[in-house]
Design a protein around this motif. Structure first.
Motif, PDB file in Angstrom:
ATOM      1  N   GLN A  65     -30.817  23.873  38.403  1.00  0.00           N
ATOM      2  CA  GLN A  65     -31.291  24.546  40.058  1.00  0.00           C
ATOM      3  C   GLN A  65     -30.722  26.358  40.224  1.00  0.00           C
ATOM      4  N   GLU A  66     -28.909  25.837  40.212  1.00  0.00           N
ATOM      5  CA  GLU A  66     -29.260  26.798  39.831  1.00  0.00           C
ATOM      6  C   GLU A  66     -29.195  29.396  39.466  1.00  0.00           C
ATOM      7  N   MET A  67     -29.753  27.842  38.100  1.00  0.00           N
ATOM      8  CA  MET A  67     -30.390  28.800  36.753  1.00  0.00           C
ATOM      9  C   MET A  67     -31.132  29.791  37.013  1.00  0.00           C
ATOM     10  N   GLU A  68     -32.843  28.605  37.417  1.00  0.00           N
ATOM     11  CA  GLU A  68     -33.270  28.211  37.957  1.00  0.00           C
ATOM     12  C   GLU A  68     -33.761  29.264  39.012  1.00  0.00           C
ATOM     13  N   PHE A  69     -33.323  28.862  40.131  1.00  0.00           N
ATOM     14  CA  PHE A  69     -33.559  30.102  41.454  1.00  0.00           C
ATOM     15  C   PHE A  69     -33.124  31.159  41.347  1.00  0.00           C
ATOM     16  N   GLN A  70     -31.555  31.683  40.139  1.00  0.00           N
ATOM     17  CA  GLN A  70     -31.505  33.049  39.994  1.00  0.00           C
ATOM     18  C   GLN A  70     -32.652  33.607  38.779  1.00  0.00           C
ATOM     19  N   ASP A  71     -33.659  32.944  38.418  1.00  0.00           N
ATOM     20  CA  ASP A  71     -34.545  32.798  37.261  1.00  0.00           C
ATOM     21  C   ASP A  71     -35.497  33.770  38.313  1.00  0.00           C
ATOM     22  N   LEU A  76     -38.677  37.256  41.245  1.00  0.00           N
ATOM     23  CA  LEU A  76     -39.314  37.906  42.297  1.00  0.00           C
ATOM     24  C   LEU A  76     -38.572  39.063  43.374  1.00  0.00           C
ATOM     25  N   LYS A  77     -37.589  39.927  42.762  1.00  0.00           N
ATOM     26  CA  LYS A  77     -37.273  40.959  42.892  1.00  0.00           C
ATOM     27  C   LYS A  77     -37.770  42.633  41.912  1.00  0.00           C
ATOM     28  N   LYS A  78     -38.045  41.928  41.113  1.00  0.00           N
ATOM     29  CA  LYS A  78     -39.220  42.342  39.637  1.00  0.00           C
ATOM     30  C   LYS A  78     -40.560  42.789  40.416  1.00  0.00           C
TER      31      LYS A  78
END
Length: 178
Positions: A65-71, A76-78
């Motif tokens: 879930q952390e990896m998915e959130f960071q992805d 979103l940042k891009k």
């Protein structure tokens, strides 16, 4: 004991599912990818009784879930940066248009008819001249009663360069005949 039987039923059901899936796939070139994925899932199923007792499953789920959130945050940042660049580009184009209109007005006040006016503004935020007028290219034709030659062009060039803090070499004025 019931847990072991449930585990064995899950494994048997999984193998039946894989057999059906293998028969349904039209191209055998995908078979190796499916076998790779199926092998990974099978390994997880085989070790699941041990990981459930040790609480490793929850840790794996949290890490995933952390990896998915960071992805998702990276995507979103891009998107936000892309929208910001697009907004900035539109703003600079509008600024160029307003300045071109002002230069057309200046040229008309000096007795020139403007055929074309192009203004370039620094759009790279990392450069020193960001947001500043970098170049003006003006194509004009003179009115019939005007006969001051290069003096009028020089005066217009100086006016544009002083108003927009440009070097005179960055203001190009082309005079054409009607």
């Amino acid at each position: 004991m019931e847990g072991i039987f449930q585990w064995l039923r899950n494994l048997a059901g999984y193998f039946v599912f894989l057999s059906v899936l293998d028969q349904l796939i039209p191209e055998k070139s995908y078979g190796r990818y499916i076998r790779l994925f199926a092998g990974l899932v099978m390994m997880l199923m085989v070790i699941s009784p041990f990981t459930d007792r040790a609480g490793i499953t929850e840790a794996i789920v949290r890490a995933f879930q952390e990896m998915e959130f960071q992805d998702e945050a990276g995507e979103l940042k891009k998107e936000i940066l892309g929208a910001e660049r697009e907004r900035l580009t539109r703003l600079i184009r509008q600024y160029e248009s307003v300045i071109a209109g002002d230069i057309v007005r200046m040229a008309a006040e000096n007795g020139y008819e403007v055929l074309d006016c192009r203004v370039t503004i620094g759009g790279d935020e990392s450069e020193e001249n960001f947001g500043k007028v970098r170049e003006v290219i003006l194509q004009v034709c003179t009115e019939a009663e005007r006969n001051d030659g290069d003096a009028g062009v020089l005066q217009l060039r100086r006016k544009i360069s002083s108003d927009y803090n440009l070097e005179e070499s960055n203001v190009e004025i082309q005079i054409t005949d009607r």
